[in-house]
Motif scaffolding. Structure first.
Motif, PDB file in Angstrom:
ATOM      1  N   LEU A 122       0.812  -1.208   0.000  1.00  0.00           N
ATOM      2  CA  LEU A 122       0.000   0.000   0.000  1.00  0.00           C
ATOM      3  C   LEU A 122       0.850   1.264   0.000  1.00  0.00           C
ATOM      4  CD1 LEU A 122      -2.807  -0.990   2.544  1.00  0.00           C
ATOM      5  CD2 LEU A 122      -2.905  -1.004   0.034  1.00  0.00           C
ATOM      6  N   TRP A 123       1.999   1.205   0.649  1.00  0.00           N
ATOM      7  CA  TRP A 123       2.831   2.400   0.754  1.00  0.00           C
ATOM      8  C   TRP A 123       3.799   2.555  -0.413  1.00  0.00           C
ATOM      9  CZ3 TRP A 123       8.060   2.687   3.457  1.00  0.00           C
ATOM     10  CH2 TRP A 123       8.566   3.997   3.398  1.00  0.00           C
ATOM     11  N   LEU A 124       4.389   1.452  -0.872  1.00  0.00           N
ATOM     12  CA  LEU A 124       5.589   1.600  -1.674  1.00  0.00           C
ATOM     13  C   LEU A 124       5.644   0.717  -2.914  1.00  0.00           C
ATOM     14  CD1 LEU A 124       7.972   3.472  -0.923  1.00  0.00           C
ATOM     15  CD2 LEU A 124       9.188   1.445  -0.160  1.00  0.00           C
ATOM     16  N   ILE A 125       5.673  -0.591  -2.714  1.00  0.00           N
ATOM     17  CA  ILE A 125       6.013  -1.514  -3.798  1.00  0.00           C
ATOM     18  C   ILE A 125       5.416  -2.874  -3.502  1.00  0.00           C
ATOM     19  CG2 ILE A 125       8.188  -2.042  -2.630  1.00  0.00           C
ATOM     20  CD1 ILE A 125       9.453  -2.672  -5.253  1.00  0.00           C
ATOM     21  N   ASP A 126       5.060  -3.610  -4.547  1.00  0.00           N
ATOM     22  CA  ASP A 126       4.475  -4.934  -4.354  1.00  0.00           C
ATOM     23  C   ASP A 126       5.519  -5.915  -3.821  1.00  0.00           C
ATOM     24  OD1 ASP A 126       2.165  -3.944  -5.304  1.00  0.00           O
ATOM     25  OD2 ASP A 126       1.880  -5.405  -6.892  1.00  0.00           O
ATOM     26  N   VAL A 127       5.259  -6.449  -2.648  1.00  0.00           N
ATOM     27  CA  VAL A 127       6.113  -7.506  -2.091  1.00  0.00           C
ATOM     28  C   VAL A 127       5.213  -8.640  -1.627  1.00  0.00           C
ATOM     29  CG1 VAL A 127       7.896  -5.880  -1.321  1.00  0.00           C
ATOM     30  CG2 VAL A 127       6.080  -6.575   0.265  1.00  0.00           C
ATOM     31  N   LEU A 148      13.628  -2.171   4.772  1.00  0.00           N
ATOM     32  CA  LEU A 148      12.930  -2.080   3.494  1.00  0.00           C
ATOM     33  C   LEU A 148      13.748  -1.283   2.483  1.00  0.00           C
ATOM     34  CD1 LEU A 148      10.370  -2.747   1.925  1.00  0.00           C
ATOM     35  CD2 LEU A 148       9.321  -0.681   2.901  1.00  0.00           C
ATOM     36  N   LYS A 149      14.471  -0.299   2.955  1.00  0.00           N
ATOM     37  CA  LYS A 149      15.301   0.521   2.063  1.00  0.00           C
ATOM     38  C   LYS A 149      16.344  -0.336   1.338  1.00  0.00           C
ATOM     39  CE  LYS A 149      18.356   4.571   1.986  1.00  0.00           C
ATOM     40  NZ  LYS A 149      17.655   5.203   0.854  1.00  0.00           N
ATOM     41  N   ASP A 150      16.962  -1.253   2.067  1.00  0.00           N
ATOM     42  CA  ASP A 150      17.948  -2.138   1.439  1.00  0.00           C
ATOM     43  C   ASP A 150      17.299  -3.005   0.367  1.00  0.00           C
ATOM     44  OD1 ASP A 150      19.940  -1.125   3.022  1.00  0.00           O
ATOM     45  OD2 ASP A 150      19.856  -2.747   4.508  1.00  0.00           O
ATOM     46  N   LEU A 151      16.098  -3.507   0.651  1.00  0.00           N
ATOM     47  CA  LEU A 151      15.391  -4.346  -0.312  1.00  0.00           C
ATOM     48  C   LEU A 151      15.092  -3.563  -1.590  1.00  0.00           C
ATOM     49  CD1 LEU A 151      13.719  -7.112  -0.754  1.00  0.00           C
ATOM     50  CD2 LEU A 151      11.760  -5.670  -0.186  1.00  0.00           C
ATOM     51  N   VAL A 152      14.565  -2.343  -1.428  1.00  0.00           N
ATOM     52  CA  VAL A 152      14.190  -1.526  -2.587  1.00  0.00           C
ATOM     53  C   VAL A 152      15.418  -1.145  -3.409  1.00  0.00           C
ATOM     54  CG1 VAL A 152      13.181   0.676  -3.293  1.00  0.00           C
ATOM     55  CG2 VAL A 152      12.102  -0.662  -1.477  1.00  0.00           C
ATOM     56  N   HIS A 219       5.962  10.528  -4.573  1.00  0.00           N
ATOM     57  CA  HIS A 219       7.104   9.830  -3.972  1.00  0.00           C
ATOM     58  C   HIS A 219       8.438  10.307  -4.548  1.00  0.00           C
ATOM     59  CE1 HIS A 219       4.062   7.084  -2.408  1.00  0.00           C
ATOM     60  NE2 HIS A 219       4.974   6.561  -1.630  1.00  0.00           N
ATOM     61  N   GLU A 220       8.423  11.424  -5.259  1.00  0.00           N
ATOM     62  CA  GLU A 220       9.666  11.907  -5.879  1.00  0.00           C
ATOM     63  C   GLU A 220      10.747  12.193  -4.841  1.00  0.00           C
ATOM     64  OE1 GLU A 220      10.021  14.134  -9.775  1.00  0.00           O
ATOM     65  OE2 GLU A 220       8.082  14.846  -9.052  1.00  0.00           O
ATOM     66  N   ASN A 221      10.334  12.623  -3.659  1.00  0.00           N
ATOM     67  CA  ASN A 221      11.311  12.955  -2.613  1.00  0.00           C
ATOM     68  C   ASN A 221      11.448  11.852  -1.573  1.00  0.00           C
ATOM     69  OD1 ASN A 221      11.827  15.540  -3.739  1.00  0.00           O
ATOM     70  ND2 ASN A 221       9.953  16.331  -2.791  1.00  0.00           N
ATOM     71  N   ASN A 222      10.937  10.683  -1.883  1.00  0.00           N
ATOM     72  CA  ASN A 222      11.026   9.557  -0.952  1.00  0.00           C
ATOM     73  C   ASN A 222      12.411   8.930  -1.085  1.00  0.00           C
ATOM     74  OD1 ASN A 222      10.753   7.195   0.538  1.00  0.00           O
ATOM     75  ND2 ASN A 222       8.617   6.889  -0.075  1.00  0.00           N
ATOM     76  N   CYS A 223      13.234   9.087  -0.059  1.00  0.00           N
ATOM     77  CA  CYS A 223      14.629   8.647  -0.136  1.00  0.00           C
ATOM     78  C   CYS A 223      14.790   7.138  -0.048  1.00  0.00           C
ATOM     79  CB  CYS A 223      15.450   9.318   0.962  1.00  0.00           C
ATOM     80  SG  CYS A 223      14.904   8.904   2.629  1.00  0.00           S
ATOM     81  N   ILE A 224      13.697   6.412   0.120  1.00  0.00           N
ATOM     82  CA  ILE A 224      13.822   4.960   0.189  1.00  0.00           C
ATOM     83  C   ILE A 224      14.107   4.375  -1.200  1.00  0.00           C
ATOM     84  CG2 ILE A 224      11.439   4.246  -0.205  1.00  0.00           C
ATOM     85  CD1 ILE A 224      11.806   2.342   2.221  1.00  0.00           C
TER      86      ILE A 224
END
Length: 351
Positions: A122-127, A148-152, A219-224
């Motif tokens: 819901l927030w970021l990416i399909d996992v 999650l940042k490492d995964l992305v 999400h352009e400024n989302n540093c993840i």
């Protein structure tokens, strides 16, 4: 206080009022929508909210879901915890255990893992794997441990191949989603999974395209995400759906109404000739190269494709000139046959 009240509604409810809609968007997208925004444009976030609702309803069938998530506020709480820079899957799992109202109803970690995967989707990416649904072309991305940042970063850094990119490819004006369908004969699969964006599937007969431009903009400024990834993904959308191409906009509007797509996809901008050089793409370079090759090598197989395919002007004119000559030859031949038959008839029956 208003935000939490707006989110304090049953997650199973199909209908969302405007207050709940903008509260969900503001929480998950970190945006600042107001009720006035929705009164001016009721379609804000429509495609995402459809996705949000589908994902939540799909999760309702999962064992243990109702013991942790009852309202949209519960979903927002987990998403907000995911946003914390030092949050790991293990820490979030421990937190969810404390929220289980009846521990006897959950005898393993599977329900907790599914809820975490839902929040990430819901927030970021399909996992994770969707247990009670099917997403065409989806290749599950599994988050098993760590941040999650490492995964992305690992996932999208993997799109970048080595420095051996020496072939210059021009992505010309004909290289649009509309022409991928009508000229190259590719079936477009509209995907909610950004990992499948620009992926050719089913023996190179289908192309997956991620259409949530509004999500990307917020999400352009989302540093993840890796630096430059979101901006470049938006440029691929501008490439395939050029804002100032009237026919592309008209074609996409029909697609948008049919499949409930994000309408901002067709208004994400327009690339100049220089910006359409493939060397300007880092993350999507390989997939664009493969797609452009498939587009260039596609041969027309129907009259409609022959008509729309203007990639080789000389070949196009030659084909249609030959088609016109053949048609006229057949037509005149039929006229002569009819005329000959009439003359024979008159010869036997002169009166």
């Amino acid at each position: 206080m208003e935000m939490s009240t707006s989110l304090d509604f049953d997650v199973r409810a199909v209908y969302l009022n405007d207050d709940t809609k903008y509260a969900i968007l503001n929480t998950i997208w970190s945006s600042t929508h107001t009720a006035r925004d929705f009164s001016n444009d009721p379609s804000i976030g429509d495609s995402y909210l459809r996705y949000y609702g589908d994902q939540c309803r799909n999760a309702l069938h999962s064992r243990g879901f109702n013991s942790i998530i009852k309202t949209h506020a519960d979903v927002a709480d987990i998403v907000n915890r995911l946003k914390h820079p030092i949050m790991t899957r293990e820490r979030l799992q421990e937190y969810l255990r404390t929220k289980v109202q009846h521990p006897s109803t959950i005898d393993d970690d599977e329900p907790l893992c599914y809820i975490i995967d839902l929040a990430v989707r819901l927030w970021l990416i399909d996992v994770g794997k969707i247990q009670h649904g099917f997403v065409p072309g989806q290749k599950p991305l599994l988050w098993k441990a760590g941040s999650l940042k490492d995964l992305v970063e690992d996932r999208f850094a993997g799109l970048v191949s080595g420095p051996s990119r020496v072939v210059t490819v021009k992505l010309d004006r004909l290289f649009t989603a509309r022409n991928l369908e009508r000229i190259a004969g590719l079936q477009i699969i509209w995907t909610d999974n950004i990992s499948d964006h620009l992926r050719l599937m089913v023996d190179d007969t289908r192309i997956a395209i991620y259409h949530h431009a509004s999500f990307l903009e917020h999400h352009e400024n989302n540093c993840i995400f890796p630096a430059g990834f979101i901006e470049e993904t938006l440029r691929t959308i501008s490439l395939l759906f050029p804002q100032y191409d009237k026919e592309s906009r008209k074609w996409f509007k029909a697609q948008q109404l049919k499949f409930s797509l994000d309408k901002k996809t067709s208004t994400s901008g327009h690339l100049t000739t220089e910006e359409r050089q493939i060397e300007n793409f880092v993350f999507w370079y390989d997939r664009l190269s493969i797609l452009k090759k498939a587009f260039d090598e596609a041969e027309p197989s129907t009259l409609a494709q022959w008509w729309f395919d203007r990639r080789r002007r000389v070949q196009w004119y030659t084909f249609w000139l030959a088609a016109i000559v053949l048609t006229l030859t057949v037509l005149f031949g039929m006229v002569q046959c009819v005329e000959g038959g009439f003359q024979v008839y008159k010869a036997y029956y002169p009166s």
